[in-house]
Design a protein around this motif. Structure first.
Motif, mmCIF file in Angstrom:
data_model
loop_
_atom_site.group_PDB
_atom_site.id
_atom_site.type_symbol
_atom_site.label_atom_id
_atom_site.label_comp_id
_atom_site.label_asym_id
_atom_site.label_seq_id
_atom_site.Cartn_x
_atom_site.Cartn_y
_atom_site.Cartn_z
ATOM 1 N N TYR A 1 0.866 -1.172 0.000
ATOM 2 C CA TYR A 1 0.000 0.000 0.000
ATOM 3 C C TYR A 1 0.908 1.230 0.000
ATOM 4 C CZ TYR A 1 -3.913 -3.051 1.259
ATOM 5 O OH TYR A 1 -4.885 -4.022 1.257
ATOM 6 N N GLY B 1 -3.800 -6.304 11.161
ATOM 7 C CA GLY B 1 -3.836 -5.516 9.921
ATOM 8 C C GLY B 1 -4.488 -4.176 10.173
ATOM 9 N N MET C 1 -8.796 2.072 5.286
ATOM 10 C CA MET C 1 -8.358 1.508 3.997
ATOM 11 C C MET C 1 -9.311 0.401 3.581
ATOM 12 S SD MET C 1 -4.361 1.212 5.018
ATOM 13 C CE MET C 1 -3.866 0.317 3.559
ATOM 14 N N SER C 2 -10.542 0.516 4.012
ATOM 15 C CA SER C 2 -11.556 -0.495 3.693
ATOM 16 C C SER C 2 -12.921 0.181 3.812
ATOM 17 C CB SER C 2 -11.447 -1.669 4.659
ATOM 18 O OG SER C 2 -11.769 -1.246 5.966
ATOM 19 N N LEU D 1 2.684 2.429 7.661
ATOM 20 C CA LEU D 1 1.316 2.436 8.178
ATOM 21 C C LEU D 1 1.315 2.522 9.702
ATOM 22 C CD1 LEU D 1 -0.354 -0.256 5.862
ATOM 23 C CD2 LEU D 1 -0.595 2.219 5.751
ATOM 24 N N LYS E 1 -10.181 -5.951 10.349
ATOM 25 C CA LYS E 1 -11.088 -5.453 9.302
ATOM 26 C C LYS E 1 -10.406 -5.568 7.942
ATOM 27 C CE LYS E 1 -14.330 -1.733 8.120
ATOM 28 N NZ LYS E 1 -14.400 -2.158 6.747
ATOM 29 N N ASP E 2 -10.913 -6.484 7.158
ATOM 30 C CA ASP E 2 -10.532 -6.607 5.748
ATOM 31 C C ASP E 2 -9.017 -6.771 5.542
ATOM 32 O OD1 ASP E 2 -13.218 -6.263 5.551
ATOM 33 O OD2 ASP E 2 -13.137 -4.187 4.901
ATOM 34 N N SER E 3 -8.386 -7.507 6.411
ATOM 35 C CA SER E 3 -6.931 -7.716 6.347
ATOM 36 C C SER E 3 -6.542 -9.178 6.238
ATOM 37 C CB SER E 3 -6.258 -7.129 7.598
ATOM 38 O OG SER E 3 -6.486 -5.745 7.677
ATOM 39 N N GLY F 1 -3.677 -1.140 9.416
ATOM 40 C CA GLY F 1 -3.705 -0.148 8.331
ATOM 41 C C GLY F 1 -3.364 1.242 8.822
ATOM 42 N N ASP G 1 0.608 -4.504 12.006
ATOM 43 C CA ASP G 1 0.625 -4.440 10.545
ATOM 44 C C ASP G 1 2.040 -4.783 10.088
ATOM 45 O OD1 ASP G 1 -1.620 -2.996 8.504
ATOM 46 O OD2 ASP G 1 0.384 -3.291 7.663
HETATM 47 C C1 LIG Z 1 -7.248 -3.483 3.277
HETATM 48 S S1 LIG Z 1 -6.101 -2.995 4.499
HETATM 49 C C2 LIG Z 1 -7.199 -2.795 5.897
HETATM 50 C C3 LIG Z 1 -6.602 -1.922 6.985
HETATM 51 C C4 LIG Z 1 -7.536 -1.595 8.141
HETATM 52 N N1 LIG Z 1 -7.919 -2.772 8.890
HETATM 53 C C5 LIG Z 1 -8.762 -0.894 7.645
HETATM 54 O O1 LIG Z 1 -9.834 -1.518 7.618
HETATM 55 O O2 LIG Z 1 -8.649 0.262 7.278
HETATM 56 C C6 LIG Z 1 -5.229 -4.495 4.879
HETATM 57 C C7 LIG Z 1 -4.061 -4.317 5.842
HETATM 58 O O3 LIG Z 1 -3.526 -5.592 6.207
HETATM 59 C C8 LIG Z 1 -2.119 -5.457 6.322
HETATM 60 N N2 LIG Z 1 -1.500 -6.800 6.285
HETATM 61 C C9 LIG Z 1 -1.215 -7.559 5.204
HETATM 62 N N3 LIG Z 1 -0.676 -8.741 5.593
HETATM 63 C C10 LIG Z 1 -0.626 -8.727 6.946
HETATM 64 C C11 LIG Z 1 -0.170 -9.650 7.947
HETATM 65 N N4 LIG Z 1 0.356 -10.841 7.627
HETATM 66 N N5 LIG Z 1 -0.263 -9.297 9.258
HETATM 67 C C12 LIG Z 1 -0.793 -8.090 9.600
HETATM 68 N N6 LIG Z 1 -1.243 -7.184 8.695
HETATM 69 C C13 LIG Z 1 -1.157 -7.491 7.399
HETATM 70 C C14 LIG Z 1 -1.764 -4.531 5.176
HETATM 71 O O4 LIG Z 1 -0.496 -3.951 5.304
HETATM 72 C C15 LIG Z 1 -2.907 -3.510 5.269
HETATM 73 O O5 LIG Z 1 -2.600 -2.476 6.152
#
Ligand SMILES: C[S@@+](CC[C@H](N)C(=O)[O-])C[C@H]1O[C@@H](n2cnc3c(N)ncnc32)[C@H](O)[C@@H]1O
Length: 264
Positions: free
Chosen positions: A9, A52, A26-27, A80, A120-122, A54, A75
């Motif tokens: 991102y 996650g 970010m969702s 972020l 959320k969405d991670s 974000g 994250d």
């Molecule tokens: C779509 S964003 C959602 C962020 C936040 N939860 C929101 O709803 O705004 C997904 C996030 O998951 C993180 N992410 C990806 N792989 C991950 C992992 N293995 N462990 C933790 N975070 C991770 C990404 O860097 C990103 O910040």
């Protein structure tokens, strides 16, 4: 802190997503969607892990509106994590939040560390849902809830051609799985009261509202932040996503499960 140099991102994408979905998000759906998937789960005085985190919008909301005693957001992207800390400071809740940059893999926390684990969405980015569910179960206290939303696959096996085109255009490292896979992962890990709520119908409409705003009311503001070319590309991504949503291939979903037992 992670030495992870790859930033999936990047600044433009963060600015675009926050511009469409609101401060710290970010969702889709913002704080209303968070409130919906948390319905009936009391966070007051709880220690919460957010997988996650974000830009930190969820975490700030859990402290300010849900009374969480402490929220630990993790994250994999250092930039972020920095943004999360800045947002927490802006709202004067730095002491009730902790943002940790982690490597992908096992959760770096002791057993029984949290009353609630949310996301959320991670989890879409984490390929092995069964391994994750076992790890979430491990870090939860007895009686604790896992409660989340995520983007799920409406298919087993191969996606439709249109869904494939959307995934390629999005260019993110998606590891989509079906609701059946998530339910099996949670139940196999030992969770009870496992439930899912499909949000495809809601997001089918909402995505059109977002796409119209990106091409209309938000266009000039977003273009001045991220450039016209990038914005046009993202509008195309939204168009492809809407097809995938209409086909039922992409299914935002709420998920929950409880670790049996009672809190000591
Ligand atoms: C779509 S964003 C959602 C962020 C936040 N939860 C929101 O709803 O705004 C997904 C996030 O998951 C993180 N992410 C990806 N792989 C991950 C992992 N293995 N462990 C933790 N975070 C991770 C990404 O860097 C990103 O910040």
């Amino acid at each position: 802190m992670s030495e992870n140099e790859f930033q999936e991102y990047d600044e433009n994408l963060m600015a675009l997503l926050e511009g469409v979905w609101g401060e710290g998000f970010m969702s889709p759906g913002g704080v209303d969607e968070v409130d919906r998937y948390l319905e009936g789960i009391g966070l007051d005085g709880q220690t919460v892990l957010d997988i996650g985190c974000g830009l930190g919008g969820v975490d700030i909301h859990l402290v300010r509106q849900h009374g969480a005693a402490k929220v630990t957001g993790i994250d994999i992207e250092p930039a972020l994590i920095e943004r999360c800390r800045m947002l927490a400071d802006k709202y004067g809740i730095g002491e009730r939040t902790d943002f940790v940059c982690v490597e992908p893999g096992p959760l770096p926390f002791d057993d029984l560390s949290f009353g609630i684990v949310t996301s959320k969405d991670s989890i879409i980015h984490i390929a092995d849902k069964h391994e994750l569910a076992r790890d979430v179960f491990r870090v939860l206290e007895p009686g604790g809830w896992f409660v989340a939303s995520d983007w799920l696959a409406g298919y087993e096996g191969e996606p439709s051609e249109e869904m494939r085109q959307y995934l390629v255009a999005e260019g993110l490292d998606f590891g989509l799985a079906s609701a059946a896979t998530y339910v099996d992962a949670l139940q196999s890990a030992g969770f009870t009261d496992v439930a899912t709520v499909d949000r495809n119908e809601w997001y089918r409409d909402q995505a059109r509202v977002e796409r119209d705003a990106m091409g209309g009311a938000l266009y000039d503001g977003l273009a001045s932040q991220v450039g016209r070319e990038f914005l046009e590309h993202e509008i195309e991504v939204w168009d492809k996503m809407i097809v995938a949503l209409d086909q039922g291939q992409l299914r935002p979903t709420h998920l929950r499960g409880r670790k049996p037992g009672h809190r000591s």
